[in-house]
Design an enzyme around this catalytic site. Structure first.
Site, mmCIF file in Angstrom:
data_model
loop_
_atom_site.group_PDB
_atom_site.id
_atom_site.type_symbol
_atom_site.label_atom_id
_atom_site.label_comp_id
_atom_site.label_asym_id
_atom_site.label_seq_id
_atom_site.Cartn_x
_atom_site.Cartn_y
_atom_site.Cartn_z
ATOM 1 N N SER A 106 0.789 -1.224 0.000
ATOM 2 C CA SER A 106 0.000 0.000 0.000
ATOM 3 C C SER A 106 0.825 1.279 0.000
ATOM 4 O O SER A 106 0.380 2.300 -0.509
ATOM 5 C CB SER A 106 -0.948 0.006 1.198
ATOM 6 O OG SER A 106 -0.226 -0.117 2.404
ATOM 7 N N HIS B 158 -5.193 -3.397 -2.810
ATOM 8 C CA HIS B 158 -4.801 -2.476 -3.880
ATOM 9 C C HIS B 158 -4.700 -3.158 -5.238
ATOM 10 O O HIS B 158 -4.097 -2.611 -6.160
ATOM 11 C CB HIS B 158 -3.481 -1.787 -3.518
ATOM 12 C CG HIS B 158 -3.591 -0.999 -2.248
ATOM 13 N ND1 HIS B 158 -4.127 0.272 -2.206
ATOM 14 C CD2 HIS B 158 -3.313 -1.324 -0.968
ATOM 15 C CE1 HIS B 158 -4.148 0.702 -0.962
ATOM 16 N NE2 HIS B 158 -3.660 -0.248 -0.186
ATOM 17 N N LYS C 212 -11.672 0.885 -1.977
ATOM 18 C CA LYS C 212 -10.599 1.429 -2.826
ATOM 19 C C LYS C 212 -11.089 1.426 -4.270
ATOM 20 O O LYS C 212 -11.975 2.205 -4.598
ATOM 21 C CB LYS C 212 -9.323 0.664 -2.548
ATOM 22 C CG LYS C 212 -8.825 1.115 -1.156
ATOM 23 C CD LYS C 212 -7.790 0.305 -0.499
ATOM 24 C CE LYS C 212 -7.486 0.971 0.844
ATOM 25 N NZ LYS C 212 -6.918 0.067 1.824
#
Ligand SMILES: *Cc1c(COP(=O)(O)O)cnc(C)c1O
Length: 411
Positions: free
Chosen positions: A202, A230, A261
Site C-alpha cells: 500500500s 490495492h 478502494k
C-alpha cells in the site's frame, strides 16, 4: 492550569488534558503531528479543501467509482427500499438482501464458492486472522504489510514472526523453524502457520512474489492469506486481482480485499471455500460483534463489483494504465525512482518527516493535493508523498502533476 476550567476539572480529570497536550507536543516536535482536513466536495480527481480546489492525487479510488452515478443510484435505491441503519449485527437480524447480493457477486467475480463481507478492511483483517490463528499458532508477516494485518496478528495471540520485505530466504528460514517447532508426536489440533502478505503493497506500490510464496507455503504446509486491497478491480482478468492474474487463486487459502478502494464504496471481504465463510461467521469477532454495514454501502459495492467486470470497467483500467505509464516515464526523466512494478501507487520517497511536509506544502501551493505519509504509517526517515493515479484523472491533469512535482527537489 490555574484557570477556571483547570480548577473545575482539576480534581475529576487528574490532569488528563494537560498530559494529552504534553504528548501531542512531543508528536509535533518530531514532525509527526496529524490533523484532519475537511473535504467539501465529492471524492474525485478534483477536491475542495478549505474553500480551495485541488487536483487530488492521494485517493485510493483507482477507477474513479466513488462518485459514479451507477453506484450512487444503487445506494439510493437500497436506502429507499430498506432504510439507513441495518438495525443489528449480521447474526441477529441485520443480514439483509444487499449483503447477500454483494457476497454472491463477490464470489462470482472472484470465482470462489463463497464470500463474506465486513464493515471495513480493517475489521476483515482483525476478524479473519483472529479466527484462523491462536496461541499455539504462528503468524508470519512481511515487514511492510498494512497496520490492520499487523494489529490482527498481534491480537490473535499467535507467535508473530516478521520477514524483511519480500525476502523469500528469510521467509523460508521462518517456515523451516515453524515446522520443526511442532513438538514430536503432537496430536489433536496441530499448530498452524499462517503467512500473510499483500499482493500490491500500500505504501510502496510494489508486488509480492506470489508464485514463490505459494510454493514455499506448500513446501512447509503453511497457509497463505493474501490481501488484495490495492489489486482488486485493477489486475487480472476483469480486475479479479493478482492471485487470479498469476493463476494462483485456487492455491491460496484466504483471499481478502477492500470495497473502499477501486470498488468505490466501503467495507472489506474474504472469498474462498464455503467452509471458510461458515467458520468466519462462527469465529470472526469483528464480524459477529458489530452492526451489519449499511445497506446503501453494500448495494454500492455490489454495483461496483458488476461495473468493474463490464466494458466500462475495462475502459477505466485502460485509461488508468496509460496515465500510470505517462507518470512513471515523466518521473523517471526528472530523476525520481519509481516502483519496479507497474501499479497505481507511486511513492515519491523524501526521507525526513519535516522535508516531506514541506514538499507536500510546495505541491499544495501549486494546487496539487498529496499529503505527506509519515511514521507510523511508514518507517521513521522514510517519509514520502504517496502519489496515486485514478481513471478519473485526465491527461492534462497528469501533466500539471508532473510540472508541480518537478518543482520539489528529488532526493
Ligand atoms: C486500506 C487497507 C486495509 C483496510 O481497509 P479499510 O477498508 O480501509 O479498513 C487493509 N489492508 C490493506 C492492504 C489496505 O491498504
Amino acid at each position: 492550569m490555574p484557570d477556571a476550567i483547570g480548577r473545575a476539572n482539576g480534581k475529576t480529570l487528574n490532569h488528563f488534558t494537560s498530559e494529552l497536550r504534553r504528548r501531542l507536543d512531543e508528536i509535533q516536535a518530531q514532525g509527526l503531528y496529524r490533523e484532519l482536513r475537511r473535504v467539501d466536495s465529492p471524492q474525485s480527481a478534483r477536491i475542495s479543501v478549505a474553500g480551495r480546489s485541488f487536483l487530488n492525487f492521494s485517493s485510493n479510488d483507482y477507477l474513479g467509482l466513488a462518485n459514479h452515478p451507477v453506484l450512487k443510484e444503487a445506494a439510493i435505491r437500497a436506502t429507499e427500499r430498506f432504510g439507513t441503519g441495518s438495525g443489528a449485527s449480521r447474526l441477529i437480524c441485520g443480514s439483509l438482501a444487499p449483503h447477500g447480493e454483494l457476497e454472491e457477486a463477490l464470489a462470482q467475480f472472484k470465482g470462489t464458492e463463497a464470500a463474506l463481507s465486513f464493515s471495513s478492511g480493517y475489521a476483515t483483517a482483525l476478524g479473519t486472522i483472529g479466527a484462523l490463528a491462536g496461541r499455539d499458532d504462528v503468524v508470519v508477516i512481511d515487514k511492510l504489510v498494512h497496520a490492520s494485518l499487523v494489529d490482527a496478528a498481534r491480537l490473535s495471540g499467535a507467535k508473530l514472526r516478521v520477514f524483511a520485505h519480500n525476502d523469500l530466504t528469510e521467509l523460508e528460514d521462518i517456515l523451516r523453524w515453524s515446522v520443526q517447532r511442532a513438538p514430536p508426536g503432537f496430536s489433536g489440533d496441530r499448530p498452524r502457520t499462517l503467512v500473510v502478505t499483500e499482493s500490491v503493497f500500500s505504501m510502496d506500490g510494489d508486488f509480492a512474489p506470489l508464485r514463490e510464496m505459494v510454493e514455499l507455503k506448500e513446501k512447509y504446509g503453511a497457509w497463505l492469506m493474501l490481501d488484495e486491497a490495492h489489486a482488486t478491480g485493477l489486475f487480472g482478468d476483469n480486475g479479479r486481482g493478482r492471485a487470479e492474474e498469476s493463476s494462483l487463486a485456487d492455491r491460496i487459502e484466504v483471499r481478502m480485499g477492500t470495497l473502499g478502494k477501486a470498488l468505490g464504496a466501503s467495507g472489506g471481504y474474504v472469498c474462498g471455500p464455503r467452509v471458510l465463510m461458515e467458520f468466519l461467521i462462527n469465529r470472526a469477532r469483528s464480524f459477529i460483534f458489530s452492526t451489519a454495514p449499511a445497506r446503501a454501502t453494500a448495494a454500492a459495492a455490489g454495483a461496483a463489483v458488476k461495473l468493474v467486470q463490464s466494458a466500462e470497467g475495462q475502459e477505466r483500467r485502460d485509461r488508468l494504465w496509460s496515465l500510470v505509464d505517462r507518470v512513471r516515464d515523466g518521473l523517471a526523466k526528472s530523476g525520481w525512482g519509481t516502483p519496479a512494478d507497474r501499479g497505481a501507487i507511486i511513492p515519491l520517497i523524501i526521507g525526513g518527516e519535516n522535508e516531506a511536509l514541506a514538499a507536500a506544502g510546495t505541491l499544495r501551493e501549486q494546487g496539487v493535493f498529496i499529503p505527506a505519509i509519515r511514521h507510523p504509517t511508514v518507517a521513521r526517515g522514510e517519509a514520502r508523498l504517496r502519489l496515486t493515479l485514478t481513471a478519473a484523472h485526465t491527461a492534462a491533469e497528469v501533466e500539471q502533476l508532473l510540472k508541480a512535482v518537478a518543482r520539489i527537489r528529488s532526493p
